[in-house]
Design a protein around this motif. Structure first.
Motif, PDB file in Angstrom:
ATOM      1  N   TRP A  90       0.798  -1.214   0.000  1.00 55.99           N
ATOM      2  CA  TRP A  90       0.000   0.000   0.000  1.00 55.99           C
ATOM      3  C   TRP A  90       0.841   1.279   0.000  1.00 55.99           C
ATOM      4  CZ3 TRP A  90      -4.652  -0.337  -1.638  1.00 55.99           C
ATOM      5  CH2 TRP A  90      -5.369  -1.525  -1.467  1.00 55.99           C
ATOM      6  N   ASP A  91       2.172   1.191   0.159  1.00 52.16           N
ATOM      7  CA  ASP A  91       3.000   2.402   0.134  1.00 52.16           C
ATOM      8  C   ASP A  91       2.995   2.971  -1.266  1.00 52.16           C
ATOM      9  OD1 ASP A  91       3.785   0.452   1.937  1.00 52.16           O
ATOM     10  OD2 ASP A  91       5.906   0.763   1.669  1.00 52.16           O
ATOM     11  N   GLY A  92       2.920   4.294  -1.334  1.00 55.17           N
ATOM     12  CA  GLY A  92       2.935   4.924  -2.636  1.00 55.17           C
ATOM     13  C   GLY A  92       3.069   6.420  -2.530  1.00 55.17           C
ATOM     14  N   ILE A  93       2.963   7.078  -3.658  1.00 57.48           N
ATOM     15  CA  ILE A  93       3.049   8.525  -3.703  1.00 57.48           C
ATOM     16  C   ILE A  93       1.852   9.074  -4.477  1.00 57.48           C
ATOM     17  CG2 ILE A  93       5.575   8.598  -3.609  1.00 57.48           C
ATOM     18  CD1 ILE A  93       5.432   9.233  -6.675  1.00 57.48           C
ATOM     19  N   VAL A  94       1.537  10.319  -4.215  1.00 57.66           N
ATOM     20  CA  VAL A  94       0.544  11.057  -4.987  1.00 57.66           C
ATOM     21  C   VAL A  94       1.240  12.328  -5.428  1.00 57.66           C
ATOM     22  CG1 VAL A  94      -1.651  12.280  -4.912  1.00 57.66           C
ATOM     23  CG2 VAL A  94      -1.401  10.116  -3.696  1.00 57.66           C
ATOM     24  N   ASP A  95       1.101  12.654  -6.697  1.00 53.62           N
ATOM     25  CA  ASP A  95       1.757  13.845  -7.232  1.00 53.62           C
ATOM     26  C   ASP A  95       0.766  14.603  -8.105  1.00 53.62           C
ATOM     27  OD1 ASP A  95       3.660  15.708  -7.859  1.00 53.62           O
ATOM     28  OD2 ASP A  95       5.008  14.322  -8.877  1.00 53.62           O
ATOM     29  N   PHE A  96       0.708  15.921  -7.897  1.00 53.55           N
ATOM     30  CA  PHE A  96      -0.163  16.790  -8.680  1.00 53.55           C
ATOM     31  C   PHE A  96       0.687  17.734  -9.508  1.00 53.55           C
ATOM     32  CE2 PHE A  96      -2.440  15.698  -4.834  1.00 53.55           C
ATOM     33  CZ  PHE A  96      -3.636  15.234  -5.337  1.00 53.55           C
ATOM     34  N   ASP A  97       0.254  17.992 -10.700  1.00 52.85           N
ATOM     35  CA  ASP A  97       0.866  18.990 -11.582  1.00 52.85           C
ATOM     36  C   ASP A  97       2.304  18.704 -11.976  1.00 52.85           C
ATOM     37  OD1 ASP A  97      -1.452  20.531 -11.814  1.00 52.85           O
ATOM     38  OD2 ASP A  97      -1.054  21.485  -9.886  1.00 52.85           O
ATOM     39  N   ASP A  98       2.723  17.455 -11.957  1.00 52.18           N
ATOM     40  CA  ASP A  98       4.027  17.107 -12.522  1.00 52.18           C
ATOM     41  C   ASP A  98       3.741  16.445 -13.866  1.00 52.18           C
ATOM     42  OD1 ASP A  98       6.533  16.250 -13.248  1.00 52.18           O
ATOM     43  OD2 ASP A  98       7.097  15.663 -11.208  1.00 52.18           O
ATOM     44  N   VAL A  99       3.554  17.286 -14.855  1.00 55.57           N
ATOM     45  CA  VAL A  99       3.108  16.840 -16.171  1.00 55.57           C
ATOM     46  C   VAL A  99       4.054  15.817 -16.776  1.00 55.57           C
ATOM     47  CG1 VAL A  99       2.502  17.603 -18.499  1.00 55.57           C
ATOM     48  CG2 VAL A  99       1.910  19.010 -16.529  1.00 55.57           C
ATOM     49  N   ASN A 100       5.348  15.947 -16.568  1.00 52.37           N
ATOM     50  CA  ASN A 100       6.308  15.000 -17.141  1.00 52.37           C
ATOM     51  C   ASN A 100       6.137  13.597 -16.576  1.00 52.37           C
ATOM     52  OD1 ASN A 100       7.502  16.926 -18.812  1.00 52.37           O
ATOM     53  ND2 ASN A 100       8.865  17.604 -17.176  1.00 52.37           N
ATOM     54  N   VAL A 101       5.941  13.502 -15.274  1.00 59.12           N
ATOM     55  CA  VAL A 101       5.736  12.192 -14.646  1.00 59.12           C
ATOM     56  C   VAL A 101       4.425  11.584 -15.127  1.00 59.12           C
ATOM     57  CG1 VAL A 101       5.314  11.009 -12.453  1.00 59.12           C
ATOM     58  CG2 VAL A 101       7.143  12.700 -12.622  1.00 59.12           C
ATOM     59  N   VAL A 102       3.374  12.371 -15.111  1.00 58.37           N
ATOM     60  CA  VAL A 102       2.070  11.877 -15.549  1.00 58.37           C
ATOM     61  C   VAL A 102       2.137  11.431 -17.014  1.00 58.37           C
ATOM     62  CG1 VAL A 102      -0.332  12.518 -15.973  1.00 58.37           C
ATOM     63  CG2 VAL A 102       0.789  13.226 -13.855  1.00 58.37           C
ATOM     64  N   ARG A 103       2.772  12.213 -17.851  1.00 55.77           N
ATOM     65  CA  ARG A 103       2.881  11.877 -19.272  1.00 55.77           C
ATOM     66  C   ARG A 103       3.616  10.553 -19.468  1.00 55.77           C
ATOM     67  NH1 ARG A 103       5.484  16.424 -21.801  1.00 55.77           N
ATOM     68  NH2 ARG A 103       3.551  17.426 -21.188  1.00 55.77           N
ATOM     69  N   ARG A 104       4.688  10.337 -18.699  1.00 58.46           N
ATOM     70  CA  ARG A 104       5.452   9.089 -18.823  1.00 58.46           C
ATOM     71  C   ARG A 104       4.568   7.879 -18.519  1.00 58.46           C
ATOM     72  NH1 ARG A 104      10.409   9.275 -15.368  1.00 58.46           N
ATOM     73  NH2 ARG A 104       8.854   9.199 -13.748  1.00 58.46           N
ATOM     74  N   TYR A 105       3.769   7.963 -17.445  1.00 63.24           N
ATOM     75  CA  TYR A 105       2.921   6.830 -17.090  1.00 63.24           C
ATOM     76  C   TYR A 105       1.729   6.695 -18.022  1.00 63.24           C
ATOM     77  CZ  TYR A 105       5.863   5.759 -13.227  1.00 63.24           C
ATOM     78  OH  TYR A 105       6.949   5.386 -12.489  1.00 63.24           O
ATOM     79  N   MET A 106       1.221   7.800 -18.551  1.00 59.79           N
ATOM     80  CA  MET A 106       0.138   7.709 -19.533  1.00 59.79           C
ATOM     81  C   MET A 106       0.632   7.067 -20.823  1.00 59.79           C
ATOM     82  SD  MET A 106      -2.853   8.372 -18.551  1.00 59.79           S
ATOM     83  CE  MET A 106      -3.515   8.162 -20.173  1.00 59.79           C
ATOM     84  N   THR A 107       1.846   7.370 -21.217  1.00 67.38           N
ATOM     85  CA  THR A 107       2.418   6.752 -22.404  1.00 67.38           C
ATOM     86  C   THR A 107       2.518   5.241 -22.203  1.00 67.38           C
ATOM     87  OG1 THR A 107       3.640   8.742 -22.981  1.00 67.38           O
ATOM     88  CG2 THR A 107       4.445   6.669 -23.914  1.00 67.38           C
ATOM     89  N   TYR A 108       3.022   4.836 -21.034  1.00 65.33           N
ATOM     90  CA  TYR A 108       3.116   3.411 -20.718  1.00 65.33           C
ATOM     91  C   TYR A 108       1.719   2.776 -20.716  1.00 65.33           C
ATOM     92  CZ  TYR A 108       3.722  -0.918 -18.196  1.00 65.33           C
ATOM     93  OH  TYR A 108       3.691  -2.238 -17.849  1.00 65.33           O
ATOM     94  N   PHE A 109       0.759   3.433 -20.065  1.00 65.98           N
ATOM     95  CA  PHE A 109      -0.599   2.905 -19.997  1.00 65.98           C
ATOM     96  C   PHE A 109      -1.184   2.767 -21.397  1.00 65.98           C
ATOM     97  CE2 PHE A 109      -5.166   3.110 -19.832  1.00 65.98           C
ATOM     98  CZ  PHE A 109      -5.477   2.253 -18.799  1.00 65.98           C
ATOM     99  N   ASP A 110      -1.027   3.789 -22.234  1.00 62.78           N
ATOM    100  CA  ASP A 110      -1.567   3.731 -23.591  1.00 62.78           C
ATOM    101  C   ASP A 110      -0.972   2.568 -24.388  1.00 62.78           C
ATOM    102  OD1 ASP A 110      -3.259   5.896 -23.183  1.00 62.78           O
ATOM    103  OD2 ASP A 110      -1.841   7.351 -24.010  1.00 62.78           O
ATOM    104  N   GLU A 111       0.327   2.334 -24.231  1.00 66.31           N
ATOM    105  CA  GLU A 111       0.959   1.201 -24.908  1.00 66.31           C
ATOM    106  C   GLU A 111       0.371  -0.119 -24.415  1.00 66.31           C
ATOM    107  OE1 GLU A 111       5.168   1.489 -24.298  1.00 66.31           O
ATOM    108  OE2 GLU A 111       5.286   3.423 -25.324  1.00 66.31           O
ATOM    109  N   ALA A 112       0.217  -0.236 -23.105  1.00 65.58           N
ATOM    110  CA  ALA A 112      -0.362  -1.454 -22.538  1.00 65.58           C
ATOM    111  C   ALA A 112      -1.814  -1.610 -22.971  1.00 65.58           C
ATOM    112  CB  ALA A 112      -0.245  -1.439 -21.019  1.00 65.58           C
TER     113      ALA A 112
END
Length: 129
Positions: A90-112
């Motif tokens: 359950w350990d994790g992070i929450v990040d707001f307004d870090d567009v570069n981080v969000v974009r990296r994970y969205m790119t990965y998600f879109d590929e998957a």
């Protein structure tokens, strides 16, 4: 990986999700699941809601190519991310307004997402209604 009932099977998650998709006709929620058989066997209210709101909520089974990734994450509006390095913890992070981080994970998600398949058992049936 399996619509963790401790998180996704509670009103604190389900009610805001329902309000989100019903209030915005353009809202779409995409979910990748690595163990859909378990979700279907054990039942889940989020899945039941998705079966009623098929225009807004879409589930796919993660292809084997992407199953080795141990993380779990949620991205909201290309602006925020909740991320767990190990889906089993359950350990994790929450990040707001870090567009570069969000974009990296969205790119990965879109590929998957593109490489994954829709599972018939995650779709609505006449019995559901």
């Amino acid at each position: 990986p399996d619509l963790e009932p401790q998180l996704y099977d509670h009103d604190l998650f389900l009610e805001p999700m329902k309000r989100l998709v019903l209030a915005r006709s353009h809202a779409r929620v995409r979910v990748l699941i690595s163990d859909p058989g378990r979700v279907v066997r054990e039942g889940n209210r989020f899945l039941q809601m998705a079966r009623r709101l098929t225009s807004y909520l879409d589930f796919r089974n993660v292809s084997t190519e992407f199953r080795g990734n141990p993380c779990a994450f949620i991205v909201a509006d290309d602006r925020a991310i909740a991320y767990r390095q190990q889906a089993s913890r359950w350990d994790g992070i929450v990040d707001f307004d870090d567009v570069n981080v969000v974009r990296r994970y969205m790119t990965y998600f879109d590929e998957a997402w593109v490489g994954s398949v829709t599972q018939p058992e995650l779709r609505a049936t006449a019995i559901d209604f």
